[in-house]
Design an enzyme around this catalytic site. Sequence first.
Site, mmCIF file in Angstrom:
data_model
loop_
_atom_site.group_PDB
_atom_site.id
_atom_site.type_symbol
_atom_site.label_atom_id
_atom_site.label_comp_id
_atom_site.label_asym_id
_atom_site.label_seq_id
_atom_site.Cartn_x
_atom_site.Cartn_y
_atom_site.Cartn_z
ATOM 1 N N GLU B 68 -10.493 -52.319 -26.837
ATOM 2 C CA GLU B 68 -11.398 -52.031 -25.956
ATOM 3 C C GLU B 68 -11.429 -50.436 -25.926
ATOM 4 O OE1 GLU B 68 -11.808 -54.575 -22.844
ATOM 5 O OE2 GLU B 68 -11.669 -56.440 -24.039
ATOM 6 N N ARG B 123 -5.845 -57.346 -29.630
ATOM 7 C CA ARG B 123 -6.394 -57.343 -28.293
ATOM 8 C C ARG B 123 -5.145 -57.418 -27.017
ATOM 9 N NH1 ARG B 123 -10.376 -60.555 -24.673
ATOM 10 N NH2 ARG B 123 -9.007 -62.311 -23.450
#
Lengths: 97, 305
Positions: B68, B123
């Site tokens: 992200e 992630r």
Amino acid sequence: VKTFVGHQVLRIKASNDDQIKELQALEGLTHLELDFWTEPANIDNPVDVRVPFHSLQSVKSYLEFNNIEYSIMINDLQTVIDSEKQEMETDNIKERN
Amino acid sequence: SATFNYATYHTLDNLFKGLDAIVLDFKSLVTKQQIGTSTEGRPLYVLKFSTGASRPAIWIDAGIHSREWITQATALWVGYKLATDYGKDASITSLLNKFDVYLLVVTNPDGYVYSHTADRMWRKTRAPNSGSRCIGVDPNRNWNAGFGGPGASSDPCSDSYRGPSAESAVEVKNIANFIRSHGKIKGFVSIHSYSQLLLFPYGYKCTNPAHYTELNTVGRSAAAALSSLYGTQYKVGTICSTIYQASGGSIDWTYDIGIKYSFAFELRDTGRYGFLLPATQILPTAQETYLGLKKIMEHVRDNPY
């Protein structure tokens, strides 16, 4: 470097709780190597899932068989990643200049 | 720090240079502390914004999910903005005269490097899992809050693998130790990215927290402030009611240990790019997020407990 050529990101819209259950079952099929960006929880939130090229046919058939609505959010993930990488390199060169 | 290019994505080394630049330019306000190391030995640096000793504090972290990237970029800009606003913006000045702010820009540095060098969609952490070929723990399923419950996986190959036990991820353990030992953290904000949400506890259970009404009001006010800049629409609510049940999350843990003002942002992604938000949107995202963060921090400042 892992590439994502041919990977698609599907946006799936379940219309009832049964379809949510079908999507949760799909999540359990680990051999498909799906990457759920948002998980199936309720009908208010769409489910976004990255599907490797080798699983596209299976996943789409599964969704169509279960009458679950979906659209292709990202057609080829690698193209987007390449453009991000190029953008980052260009911006960093500009900054150095 | 004024010439750092905040409008592009950076490698970890560059981000760390950005941290150093802020520290160098605002020596009397900002210091850098290392609160531990990651699995692969990378430092976990927090920027501490402080104008005096023994203050209560607000914690902000970003990038616990490495892919992200908009979150790390946003957090760095927020750090620069906080530093430049002190002494100029009355509200930030008043905040920093009463509270310290801790800002962890890269919570999962191993994952961040891996997402730059090997797998853009990575992630988790990069911790090996005993008995499995799969690597990594989802560090936002590893906190001691409903650990092992619904919405987290026991499969090391899953992207939401919770790990073998709560706080087994060293990155989580370091932060939890820091929060426990500090003892006066009054607000905790974790910055994620996906589809514009402002969340508060609970995620591991679907019951509302004791302070639901207040948290909901603060959240809505923060989302309205955020939206005032570019019209970005946020949904506000508990993790469970707004998105899905997820156990072992950071803000559930902080809330349960008494940090009433615990929130998680899911920054914008436009609904088309996922974690690949174009760099042209870094500054708009950071600017609008700052307004939301500011509202939360003002509420923490004005409502001591």
